[in-house]
Scaffold this motif. Structure first.
Motif, PDB file in Angstrom:
ATOM      1  N   HIS A  97     -33.004 -22.356 -28.293  1.00 39.84           N
ATOM      2  CA  HIS A  97     -32.111 -21.802 -27.275  1.00 39.84           C
ATOM      3  C   HIS A  97     -30.672 -21.747 -27.779  1.00 39.84           C
ATOM      4  N   GLN A 133     -28.492 -12.051 -19.071  1.00 41.49           N
ATOM      5  CA  GLN A 133     -29.355 -11.005 -19.641  1.00 41.49           C
ATOM      6  C   GLN A 133     -30.215 -11.562 -20.767  1.00 41.49           C
ATOM      7  N   LEU A 134     -29.653 -12.493 -21.532  1.00 37.15           N
ATOM      8  CA  LEU A 134     -30.427 -13.135 -22.596  1.00 37.15           C
ATOM      9  C   LEU A 134     -31.573 -13.951 -22.001  1.00 37.15           C
ATOM     10  N   CYS A 135     -31.296 -14.663 -20.926  1.00 37.29           N
ATOM     11  CA  CYS A 135     -32.351 -15.439 -20.272  1.00 37.29           C
ATOM     12  C   CYS A 135     -33.493 -14.530 -19.819  1.00 37.29           C
ATOM     13  N   LYS A 136     -33.125 -13.379 -19.269  1.00 35.16           N
ATOM     14  CA  LYS A 136     -34.153 -12.444 -18.812  1.00 35.16           C
ATOM     15  C   LYS A 136     -34.955 -11.889 -19.990  1.00 35.16           C
ATOM     16  N   ALA A 137     -34.240 -11.497 -21.047  1.00 32.88           N
ATOM     17  CA  ALA A 137     -34.920 -10.920 -22.214  1.00 32.88           C
ATOM     18  C   ALA A 137     -35.843 -11.924 -22.892  1.00 32.88           C
ATOM     19  N   GLN A 138     -35.411 -13.192 -22.917  1.00 32.06           N
ATOM     20  CA  GLN A 138     -36.204 -14.229 -23.584  1.00 32.06           C
ATOM     21  C   GLN A 138     -37.213 -14.883 -22.645  1.00 32.06           C
ATOM     22  N   GLN A 139     -37.178 -14.450 -21.375  1.00 34.97           N
ATOM     23  CA  GLN A 139     -38.050 -15.024 -20.338  1.00 34.97           C
ATOM     24  C   GLN A 139     -37.817 -16.529 -20.174  1.00 34.97           C
ATOM     25  N   TRP A 140     -36.541 -16.887 -20.214  1.00 36.55           N
ATOM     26  CA  TRP A 140     -36.170 -18.269 -19.923  1.00 36.55           C
ATOM     27  C   TRP A 140     -35.961 -18.401 -18.411  1.00 36.55           C
ATOM     28  N   ASP A 148     -23.859 -11.689 -20.166  1.00 36.73           N
ATOM     29  CA  ASP A 148     -24.665 -11.620 -21.383  1.00 36.73           C
ATOM     30  C   ASP A 148     -25.661 -12.774 -21.446  1.00 36.73           C
TER      31      ASP A 148
END
Length: 297
Positions: free
Chosen positions: A236, A273-280, A270
């Protein structure tokens, strides 16, 4: 901004033990202030000194330019000890009316104040109730209502939410928020999470010594605290570090991710959006460090 309290080198002994050890701080009128520290740190002694119940062995303290206990402060300062209780023999209204009259209010004025403060704590319908008819949380809120009689400028609350369920604790926090433009609150509590989103200034006592933490600072680097539902790992950290504006990424002791970033380049969108893209899956994303990190990190 007006200086509400100025303490200089306050020292108090109990026998050979220093309960307060040259404590110095200044508090201005405004946002709530947290008073934190372990049991035996000196919090109650400091509260009692500010209220005029105790006198320091050395040092000075001024509240609204007066020494604690000065008659001119009567009605301008209110305090709620942790173990405050209601008298079981009388109704809520009778007790608050009496306290209002003891502050110098006429009978009708005192009753009007009683109705006002009961409305503030959302317990108007219990004016005729006796304490045994109320839950623990409701009795605590009535005690806090008592401190608000006469609209004091300074309110000291010692463990105001101790032992309360989440609903009653939230009611008290919301009350403090709603009144912070009318009175300055000093809140003593062991619950750092509770104080985290209420207080901008922290007085941290430990063995009688004080560390003051001003949580609002003018800096070009700010911090976001990200709490994930899954355990945070180096993976992460490595994924967050390249985001534009990020200065550093670290894990705190409780497993939350601290993201330091340049204030000219906010990274919250950002990061989400990273959490969404990484499925966190995340629990929370808040501005700033937690109070626990500031005091013990």
């Amino acid at each position: 901004m007006m200086s509400l309290i100025t303490a200089t080198n306050l020292t108090k002994y109990y026998g050979n033990m220093r309960a307060l050890d040259e404590v110095s701080f200044t508090i201005s009128a405004g946002s709530p202030v947290a008073l934190v520290g372990p049991n035996g740190a000196g919090k109650t002694t400091l509260f009692s000194t500010l209220c005029g119940y105790l006198t320091a062995d050395s040092g000075t303290v001024k509240i609204l330019n007066q020494v604690p206990g000065d008659p001119s402060l009567f009605g301008r300062i209110a305090a709620l000890p942790q173990d405050a209780q209601l008298d079981p023999r009388f109704t809520v209204s009778d007790q608050l009316d009496l306290y209002g009259q003891l502050q110098g209010l006429k009978r009708k004025q005192a009753h009007s104040e009683t109705l006002r403060v009961l409305e503030l704590v959302n317990l108007s319908e219990y004016a005729s109730a006796r304490p045994h008819e109320l839950s623990h949380g409701m009795r605590k809120r009535i005690c806090i209502a008592q401190t608000l009689l006469g609209q004091p400028e300074l309110v000291l609350l010692d463990e105001a939410t101790a032992g309360l369920d989440p609903v009653n604790a939230r009611e008290i926090r919301n009350l403090v928020r709603s009144l912070q433009s009318q009175a300055t609150f000093i809140l003593s509590s062991h619950d750092l999470v509770e104080l985290d989103d209420l207080c901008d200034k922290v007085l941290h006592l430990n063995k009688g010594k004080l560390t003051a933490v001003d949580r609002v600072t003018e800096t070009q680097v700010a911090t976001l605290t990200l709490k994930l539902k899954q355990p945070a790992t180096q993976h992460h950290i490595d994924a967050i570090a390249p985001l534009t504006g990020v200065q550093s990424v670290t894990l705190n002791a409780s497993g939350a991710i601290l993201v330091d970033y340049h204030t000219s380049k906010p990274v919250d969108i950002d990061l989400l959006q990273l959490c969404k893209a990484q499925q966190w899956h995340y629990k929370s994303l808040v501005n700033g460090k937690t109070l626990e990190d500031e005091l013990f990190g």
